[in-house]
Design a protein around this motif. Structure first.
Motif, PDB file in Angstrom:
ATOM      1  N   UNK A 128       0.814  -1.221   0.000  1.00 32.20           N
ATOM      2  CA  UNK A 128       0.000   0.000   0.000  1.00 32.20           C
ATOM      3  C   UNK A 128       0.846   1.270   0.000  1.00 32.20           C
ATOM      4  N   UNK A 129       2.114   1.186   0.400  1.00 26.92           N
ATOM      5  CA  UNK A 129       2.953   2.378   0.378  1.00 26.92           C
ATOM      6  C   UNK A 129       4.101   2.244  -0.628  1.00 26.92           C
ATOM      7  N   UNK A 130       3.903   1.442  -1.670  1.00 24.45           N
ATOM      8  CA  UNK A 130       4.930   1.235  -2.690  1.00 24.45           C
ATOM      9  C   UNK A 130       5.072   2.494  -3.550  1.00 24.45           C
ATOM     10  N   UNK A 131       6.310   2.896  -3.859  1.00 22.70           N
ATOM     11  CA  UNK A 131       6.521   4.115  -4.656  1.00 22.70           C
ATOM     12  C   UNK A 131       7.583   3.928  -5.735  1.00 22.70           C
ATOM     13  N   UNK A 177       2.235  -3.889 -12.983  1.00 18.74           N
ATOM     14  CA  UNK A 177       1.473  -3.055 -12.055  1.00 18.74           C
ATOM     15  C   UNK A 177       2.334  -2.559 -10.895  1.00 18.74           C
ATOM     16  N   UNK A 178       2.212  -1.268 -10.576  1.00 20.20           N
ATOM     17  CA  UNK A 178       2.962  -0.664  -9.471  1.00 20.20           C
ATOM     18  C   UNK A 178       2.073   0.198  -8.592  1.00 20.20           C
ATOM     19  N   UNK A 179       0.780   0.324  -8.948  1.00 15.77           N
ATOM     20  CA  UNK A 179      -0.131   1.142  -8.156  1.00 15.77           C
ATOM     21  C   UNK A 179      -0.342   0.506  -6.791  1.00 15.77           C
ATOM     22  N   UNK A 212      15.191  -4.934  -2.022  1.00 12.55           N
ATOM     23  CA  UNK A 212      15.782  -4.070  -0.989  1.00 12.55           C
ATOM     24  C   UNK A 212      14.832  -3.035  -0.406  1.00 12.55           C
ATOM     25  N   UNK A 213      13.617  -2.891  -0.948  1.00 10.27           N
ATOM     26  CA  UNK A 213      12.695  -1.875  -0.449  1.00 10.27           C
ATOM     27  C   UNK A 213      11.702  -2.459   0.551  1.00 10.27           C
ATOM     28  N   UNK A 214      10.828  -3.344   0.085  1.00 10.74           N
ATOM     29  CA  UNK A 214       9.926  -4.045   0.985  1.00 10.74           C
ATOM     30  C   UNK A 214       9.304  -5.216   0.237  1.00 10.74           C
ATOM     31  N   UNK A 215       8.997  -6.314   0.932  1.00 10.43           N
ATOM     32  CA  UNK A 215       8.452  -7.493   0.254  1.00 10.43           C
ATOM     33  C   UNK A 215       7.024  -7.269  -0.221  1.00 10.43           C
ATOM     34  N   UNK A 224      11.111   7.274  -9.174  1.00 14.32           N
ATOM     35  CA  UNK A 224      10.858   8.285 -10.195  1.00 14.32           C
ATOM     36  C   UNK A 224      11.998   8.532 -11.148  1.00 14.32           C
ATOM     37  N   UNK A 225      13.083   7.743 -11.023  1.00 12.22           N
ATOM     38  CA  UNK A 225      14.239   7.975 -11.897  1.00 12.22           C
ATOM     39  C   UNK A 225      14.323   6.973 -13.045  1.00 12.22           C
TER      40      UNK A 225
END
Length: 691
Positions: free
Chosen positions: A433-436, A454-456, A477-480, A628-629
């Motif tokens: 839910x907080x994936x960016x 999908x990344x939403x 490395x971010x979150x599972x 965003x990069x």
């Protein structure tokens, strides 16, 4: 050009613009009229889609979309595989450079049709076109898939391929290179007949293969056709006095023409049946620049053959890199040990499932607001000889079915071990839910060949993915991500491709070193091209293991339209001939191993996200950049807004800085815009290096 000429040219351009608009409007009216006639025909009691389709020049699926009452109780629409033009049921085993087409899901039973009206039917929505990937049937029916095809095994050949008498021809200049000799030919209009005749008159000793190095004669009349494929088809099928389409010979089952927009293959035999010649594009092997001559190309092939012979004493360069790759691989099948009798081929059901659910490279363009409207820069990184990085482990043996209940019953350690092994998994995925950041797993997109990522945050979807991607999604490395295993196919880990790939990597490294250190610029260029050809042998060799359903192309006189097969799709027609294609399913190919291709593609997609460099104690990939990069993924390449300090040791899989365009630059919104910026970035980086 002076000011007056400029104004005159602008006026002429406006005239062309207006003519295009008029033509487009007329075409739209004709298509609307055609669709209206189809819906009216569908009201006839005896109307059948397979009769209306050839008359309309459309596929059965298109007819059923316009007139749902003509749909059978169940109908499966299959996406287009690489098309082959052949007089028989043979096909070219060449892997495409673009991602393979994927079948669509079965179309559900249609609802009762509304009464016919004078209005053109509304096109189906994206939701209606969205693919639902196939799954393994429950119970004994699905369990029966987990076997091998009887009497179908990849075995080591007991014969040596015969080399073909080959020449290299530039159809722009007419320069022909044969061994150490150079000839200048008059090719007339550069039709297939002109080329065959001119080469035969110059070298009457039985040329068997003609590589076109420049000129692309099959595009000479491209402006007359709406698509390049149509121009190529017309060129291949034009009259060839004294010659006819080849029907194959001996062990060579290749027959008929192979229609490809840029790298077609024309196969011809003399009317007396004694001479067989194929006309091919050298673009299958490597890209050339304007300064490369037929002599340089010939030298590249000589260097390639010599380098391969150091590892295979029976190496022969076949027509395409995919054919060469598979032949060389078959000569690495062990003569002793567990697989000395070869590698058995999976059941047709599992091969079909892998074809439908295992995509190739990731191609995705991220647009604003996911990236800035103006990019500070565009930086291109390309993974060197990428697929060679992922050949060290491949699935072997009889696959096991891992149901959701079986997986859930395992301990965490057993689950982790299974995901490390060679597997293909049916999943239900939820984005945190907080994936960016970018999406991690492929999902079927609207249409018959597309994948998206999908990344939403909070999105839930069902898909299939290989073990490397699933492992990355769980340990990134971010979150599972949240992943639920619905079903799976699990193999034993093996090394069926390891020896083959190691030999090709050594060959590539040796040729790359020659290209770098050779004092003769001509020989250095030839070595560079030969190294690129080794890459193609491995890349397309892997693709050829995937084995897609075959498409047979044929022609029928307009007067015999009723003889067109009922399941054929009309792809071209003129006043005299209708050209059609139809699927023929999977061939009994002893070298069909889609599980190997799927495992490598999955590993390569995962490495675009995260890759560890043990020797440097660092990581690389999209997930190791700022949110965003990431501007785009393109098979083996990443396009970013900032330069990274990733190590590059010229080893397979390393990220090579290939382009750097200083901004600000507008974010690309189409593939064409991305490619334009890519070329500008490569040119700018070259200038910086030379400065």
């Amino acid at each position: 050009m002076d000011a007056q000429s400029y104004k005159t040219a602008l006026a002429a351009l406006r005239t062309v613009r207006d003519e295009i608009k008029k033509t487009q409007a007329r075409l739209a009216k004709l298509e609307a009229s055609r669709d209206k006639q189809i819906t009216q025909l569908a009201t006839h009691q005896g109307a059948k889609a397979d009769r209306i389709a050839p008359a309309a020049g459309l596929s059965l699926a298109h007819i059923v979309t316009l007139a749902p009452t003509l749909a059978p109780a169940t109908l499966t629409a299959t996406g287009p595989a690489p098309r082959t033009s052949t007089a028989s049921a043979s096909a070219e085993n060449d892997a495409p450079t673009t991602p393979p087409a994927q079948p669509t899901a079965p179309i559900p039973d249609p609802a009762p049709a509304a009464p016919a009206t004078d209005h053109t039917p509304t096109p189906p929505s994206d939701d209606a076109l969205r693919r639902t990937l196939p799954s393994i049937p429950d119970g004994d029916i699905g369990d029966a898939w987990f076997t091998h095809t009887p009497n179908l095994t990849s075995t080591r050949p007991n014969f040596t391929q015969q080399a073909r008498f080959t020449v290299f021809l530039d159809t722009h200049t007419g320069v022909l290179v044969h061994r150490q000799q150079t000839h200048h030919l008059d090719l007339g209009a550069a039709t297939a007949a002109d080329i065959l005749t001119a080469v035969r008159q110059t070298i009457p000793d039985g040329v068997e293969r003609i590589y076109i190095t420049a000129g692309a004669p099959w595009h000479r009349d491209a402006e007359r056709y709406p698509y390049l494929r149509d121009a190529v088809t017309a060129w291949l099928n034009a009259p060839t006095p004294g010659w006819r389409t080849d029907t194959g010979r001996g062990r060579d089952r290749m027959a008929g023409h192979f229609v490809h927009a840029r790298n077609p293959v024309g196969r011809y035999q003399s009317d007396d049946g004694k001479t067989h010649v194929e006309i091919r594009s050298v673009g299958e092997w490597f890209d050339l620049d304007d300064h490369d001559t037929p002599a340089t190309v010939r030298d590249a092939f000589v260097l390639l053959w010599q380098a391969l012979r150091r590892h295979w004493n029976d190496a022969v360069l076949m027509g395409s890199p995919s054919q060469t790759g598979r032949d060389l691989w078959s000569r690495t099948i062990p003569t002793r040990g567990q697989y000395s009798e070869g590698y058995p081929v999976l059941s047709e059901e599992l091969r079909g499932l892998l074809h439908a659910t295992a995509g190739q490279g990731r191609n995705e363009l991220l647009q604003p607001p996911h990236v800035p409207e103006e990019l500070p820069r565009l930086v291109e990184y390309d993974r060197t000889f990428a697929y060679a990085k992922h050949t060290w482990k491949s699935p072997v043996g009889t696959p096991r079915r891992i149901t959701a209940a079986t997986f859930a019953a395992w301990s965490e350690k057993e689950q982790t071990r299974a995901l490390y092994k060679c597997g293909h998994w049916h999943l239900r995925v939820t984005v945190p839910h907080d994936w960016n950041h970018v999406g991690l797993l492929p999902a079927p997109a609207p249409g018959d060949r597309a994948w998206h990522y999908p990344a939403q945050p909070g999105t839930t979807f069902t898909t299939w993915a290989g073990g490397p991607e699933v492992h990355t999604a769980l340990t990134n490395p971010l979150q599972p991500w949240k992943i639920e295993i619905l079903d799976g196919i699990l193999w034993e880990d093996g090394k069926p491709l390891d020896d083959w790939a190691k030999k090709l990597k050594e060959t590539w490294a040796n040729l790359s070193a020659q290209a770098h250190f050779h004092g003769d610029p001509g020989q250095a260029r030839a070595a560079h091209l030969a190294a690129r050809a080794v890459r193609s042998i491995l890349l397309y060799g892997i693709g050829s293991f995937a084995q897609r359903p075959r498409i047979v192309t044929g022609t029928t006189p307009r007067t015999l339209e009723r003889d067109i097969p009922a399941d054929a799709e009309i792809i071209n027609f003129d006043d005299h001939t209708i050209t059609w294609q139809r699927p023929t399913g999977f061939a009994r190919d002893p070298n069909a191993h889609p599980e190997w291709a799927a495992a490598i593609w999955s590993g390569a997609r995962a490495a675009l996200l995260a890759q560890r460099h043990r020797e440097d104690g660092t990581h690389a990939g999209a997930l190791h950049t700022a949110p965003g990069s990431v501007v785009a993924f393109r098979t083996d390449a990443l396009y970013l807004t900032h330069q990274q300090h990733w190590p590059h040791h010229n080893q397979p899989g390393d990220y090579l800085l290939k382009g750097h365009l200083t901004g600000p630059v507008a974010a690309p919104t189409t593939e064409e815009e991305l490619l334009t910026l890519r070329e500008a970035g490569r040119a700018a980086l070259l200038v910086r290096k030379e400065a």
